[in-house]
Design an enzyme around this catalytic site. Structure first.
Site, PDB file in Angstrom:
ATOM      1  N   LEU A 137       0.856  -1.203   0.000  1.00 51.73           N
ATOM      2  CA  LEU A 137       0.000   0.000   0.000  1.00 51.73           C
ATOM      3  C   LEU A 137       0.879   1.234   0.000  1.00 51.73           C
ATOM      4  CD1 LEU A 137      -2.944   0.840   2.413  1.00 51.73           C
ATOM      5  CD2 LEU A 137      -0.837   2.155   2.594  1.00 51.73           C
ATOM      6  N   ASN A 138       0.527   2.252  -0.841  1.00 51.84           N
ATOM      7  CA  ASN A 138       1.062   3.588  -0.583  1.00 51.84           C
ATOM      8  C   ASN A 138      -0.069   4.609  -0.524  1.00 51.84           C
ATOM      9  OD1 ASN A 138       1.774   2.983  -3.558  1.00 51.84           O
ATOM     10  ND2 ASN A 138       2.419   5.090  -3.578  1.00 51.84           N
ATOM     11  N   ASP A 139      -0.060   5.667  -1.290  1.00 52.60           N
ATOM     12  CA  ASP A 139      -0.931   6.829  -1.047  1.00 52.60           C
ATOM     13  C   ASP A 139      -2.430   6.522  -0.892  1.00 52.60           C
ATOM     14  OD1 ASP A 139       1.499   7.665  -2.036  1.00 52.60           O
ATOM     15  OD2 ASP A 139       0.678   8.697  -3.774  1.00 52.60           O
TER      16      ASP A 139
ATOM     17  N   TRP B 190      -2.011   5.416 -11.024  1.00 52.56           N
ATOM     18  CA  TRP B 190      -1.366   6.156  -9.946  1.00 52.56           C
ATOM     19  C   TRP B 190      -2.346   7.096  -9.253  1.00 52.56           C
ATOM     20  CZ3 TRP B 190       4.494   7.421 -10.701  1.00 52.56           C
ATOM     21  CH2 TRP B 190       5.185   6.205 -10.793  1.00 52.56           C
ATOM     22  N   SER B 191      -1.809   7.901  -8.348  1.00 51.64           N
ATOM     23  CA  SER B 191      -2.680   8.619  -7.412  1.00 51.64           C
ATOM     24  C   SER B 191      -3.661   9.562  -8.081  1.00 51.64           C
ATOM     25  CB  SER B 191      -1.830   9.377  -6.403  1.00 51.64           C
ATOM     26  OG  SER B 191      -1.353   8.448  -5.468  1.00 51.64           O
TER      27      SER B 191
ATOM     28  N   ARG C  78      12.182  16.628 -17.110  1.00 54.01           N
ATOM     29  CA  ARG C  78      12.367  15.274 -17.635  1.00 54.01           C
ATOM     30  C   ARG C  78      13.406  14.570 -16.788  1.00 54.01           C
ATOM     31  NH1 ARG C  78      12.139  13.978 -23.204  1.00 54.01           N
ATOM     32  NH2 ARG C  78      10.711  15.359 -24.273  1.00 54.01           N
TER      33      ARG C  78
ATOM     34  N   GLU D 221       4.728  16.072  -5.433  1.00 50.91           N
ATOM     35  CA  GLU D 221       3.742  15.028  -5.660  1.00 50.91           C
ATOM     36  C   GLU D 221       2.501  15.370  -4.834  1.00 50.91           C
ATOM     37  OE1 GLU D 221       6.010  11.006  -6.361  1.00 50.91           O
ATOM     38  OE2 GLU D 221       6.444  11.668  -4.336  1.00 50.91           O
TER      39      GLU D 221
HETATM   40  C1  FRU Z   1       3.540   9.474  -4.082  1.00 43.53           C
HETATM   41  C2  FRU Z   1       3.506   8.864  -5.481  1.00 43.53           C
HETATM   42  C3  FRU Z   1       2.645   9.669  -6.422  1.00 43.53           C
HETATM   43  C4  FRU Z   1       2.251   8.662  -7.457  1.00 43.53           C
HETATM   44  C5  FRU Z   1       2.115   7.403  -6.639  1.00 43.53           C
HETATM   45  C6  FRU Z   1       2.569   6.167  -7.340  1.00 43.53           C
HETATM   46  O1  FRU Z   1       3.905   8.533  -3.103  1.00 43.53           O
HETATM   47  O2  FRU Z   1       4.815   8.719  -5.990  1.00 43.53           O
HETATM   48  O3  FRU Z   1       3.297  10.802  -6.967  1.00 43.53           O
HETATM   49  O4  FRU Z   1       1.070   8.994  -8.114  1.00 43.53           O
HETATM   50  O5  FRU Z   1       2.889   7.589  -5.479  1.00 43.53           O
HETATM   51  O6  FRU Z   1       2.263   5.035  -6.591  1.00 43.53           O
END
Ligand code: FRU
Length: 465
Positions: A20-22, A82-83, A140, A205
């Site tokens: 799990l992340n965000d 992604w997020s 980039r 982010e």
């Molecule tokens: C932040 C991040 C976001 C990205 C997501 C990818 O932790 O790097 O910028 O959308 O996690 O999992």
């Protein structure tokens, strides 16, 4: 759900297993609180990210739902979903998120296919933004043709606005503003704020703009910290009058939910502080913070408190009106737990420091002291937290208000989480991994003089599953 690991939190949201992340797509929909999150169902590492899903009726008890978003083999999100965030588009729950494909980061949109928000229809016209903005030029890197991702969307006077996080070539991070009439056709407006690289990182982010009426808050995650800016936002520009970190420990990429009763609730990702092999062995990685209610104090500062609903989890209680500590004296509390809440008011009197030690083995081999000093600092000392070499051992610190006023402290310990709230304003969350079964003690001590700990309560907390 995996549950055989003593480091596994029981009242912080975790994935059933794996990575799990965000937090993503937070929405209070039809009376239920929906928490989506960056999820890899294939293992406890970051790869081909899906959206996991948990749901709650009361912000206290949670239920796992099936994976909500899956990368489409032929889509712009082939390499990962992604997020992103969720909005209510006149009764249609809608998510905007970043698709990853061939080194490109591509904004995508999907609408709910059912009222439980378990399935989503991706728009056949995805991606909805293809061109990177050229002014300023997006950074980039080796990995990405443009560091350009994550979404915060809101509606004002019938117009939709969106922030996307970015890095600027030769500059620092930036929060880029877009405008739309229909959530699908977006017009670039420029950065609302851009950081300088030395103070706020090269890429921002997960930018999020929160409205507190007279004043606004913008927070961004810059690979290291979550930095927030307080000030005023108007006409595409953010004017900063103060800044700080939202949390001074292991806390990243937070996102907020506007609840039906008008509260702003924020969750952050609590990344692991054990190395990848430790995460692999455990079979899971990452937890969510407790939901925090954000508000502004009369003096304009930011308040953060755990949602009051969490008191429902309280079980057995140990309570003291007052504990007086002499110089060098240590008092053990008669509580053995790895899942508890502690609340106290701390007065240093003439002591240099008070130490609250948690997850302590009887011989002190493993222990995590939370130290409050007359320099108005709180430190979480992880040097002896664990004998496992895979666990991080360092000290994390934050400043609180002057020592001559009592400190109000709330500490939430849960498996491997130590989440500290000081004066309902400052937060420091740590991840720690005691190895010993008896590392469950709590003690208090004073150094360099006398101190008083008043209104001390410890509650064992139940599981939320
Ligand atoms: C932040 C991040 C976001 C990205 C997501 C990818 O932790 O790097 O910028 O959308 O996690 O999992």
């Amino acid at each position: 759900r995996l549950d055989d690991d003593p480091s596994r939190p029981s009242y912080h949201v975790t994935p059933p297993a794996n990575w799990l992340n965000d937090p993503n797509g937070l929405i209070h929909w039809n009376g239920r609180y929906h928490l989506f999150y960056q999820y890899n169902p294939a293992g406890p590492f970051h790869n081909t990210i899906h959206w996991g899903h948990a749901v709650s009726d009361n912000l206290v008890h949670w239920e796992d739902r099936p994976v909500a978003l899956t990368p489409s083999p032929d889509g712009p999100d082939r390499d990962g979903c992604w997020s992103g965030c969720a909005v209510d588009n006149d009764g249609v729950p809608t998510v905007l998120y970043t698709g990853g494909r061939d080194k490109r980061q591509l904004p995508c949109i999907a609408t709910a296919a059912d009222d439980g928000l378990t399935a989503w229809d991706k728009d056949p016209d995805n991606p909805i933004i293809e061109e990177l903005p050229s002014e300023p030029e997006v950074l980039r890197t080796e990995d990405w043709e443009g560091e350009f991702r994550d979404h915060c969307v809101w509606r004002e006077d019938g117009t939709w606005y969106q922030l996307i996080g970015a890095g600027i070539e030769g500059g620092g991070g930036a929060a880029l503003l877009y405008e739309s009439a229909d959530l699908r056709n977006w017009e670039y407006q420029g950065p609302i704020l851009a950081g300088d690289r030395d103070t706020a990182g090269t890429v921002w982010e997960c930018p999020e703009l929160l409205d507190f009426g007279d004043r606004q808050l913008l927070h961004i995650s810059n690979y290291e910290d979550v930095v927030y800016f307080l000030g005023t936002y108007a006409d595409g520009e953010f004017e900063v009058d103060r800044r700080d970190k939202l949390d001074h420990g292991d806390f990243y990429a937070p996102q907020s939910m506007w609840t039906d009763d008008g509260r702003i609730l924020t969750w952050g990702w609590l990344p692991e502080a054990r190395d990848v092999s430790g995460q692999w062995d455990a079979g899971w990685s990452g937890a969510m913070s407790l939901p925090r209610e954000l508000s502004l104090a009369d003096d304009g500062g930011l308040c953060q408190r755990p949602v009051p609903e969490l008191t429902e989890l309280r079980g057995d209680n140990t309570s003291y009106d007052e504990v007086r500590l002499d110089d060098g004296e240590s008092e053990s509390l008669p509580v053995e737990s790895r899942s508890f809440e502690l609340r106290a008011t701390v007065r240093l009197e003439d002591a240099d420091a008070v130490e609250l030690s948690v997850l302590e083995s009887p011989d002190g081999e493993e222990r995590t002291p939370i130290r409050y000093t007359y320099q108005s600092e709180i430190a979480v000392d992880r040097v002896a937290s664990s004998t496992d070499p895979k666990a991080t051992s360092d000290t994390q610190t934050m400043r609180v208000r002057p020592y001559d006023a009592p400190l109000s402290l709330r500490v939430f310990v849960d498996g491997s989480v130590v989440e500290v709230f000081a004066n309902e304003r400052h937060c420091l969350t740590s991840r720690v991994y005691p190895t010993r079964e008896d590392a469950t003690g709590i003690s208090l001590s004073a150094e360099g003089g006398r101190a008083t700990v008043a209104s001390l309560d410890v509650w064992e907390l139940d599981s939320v599953w």
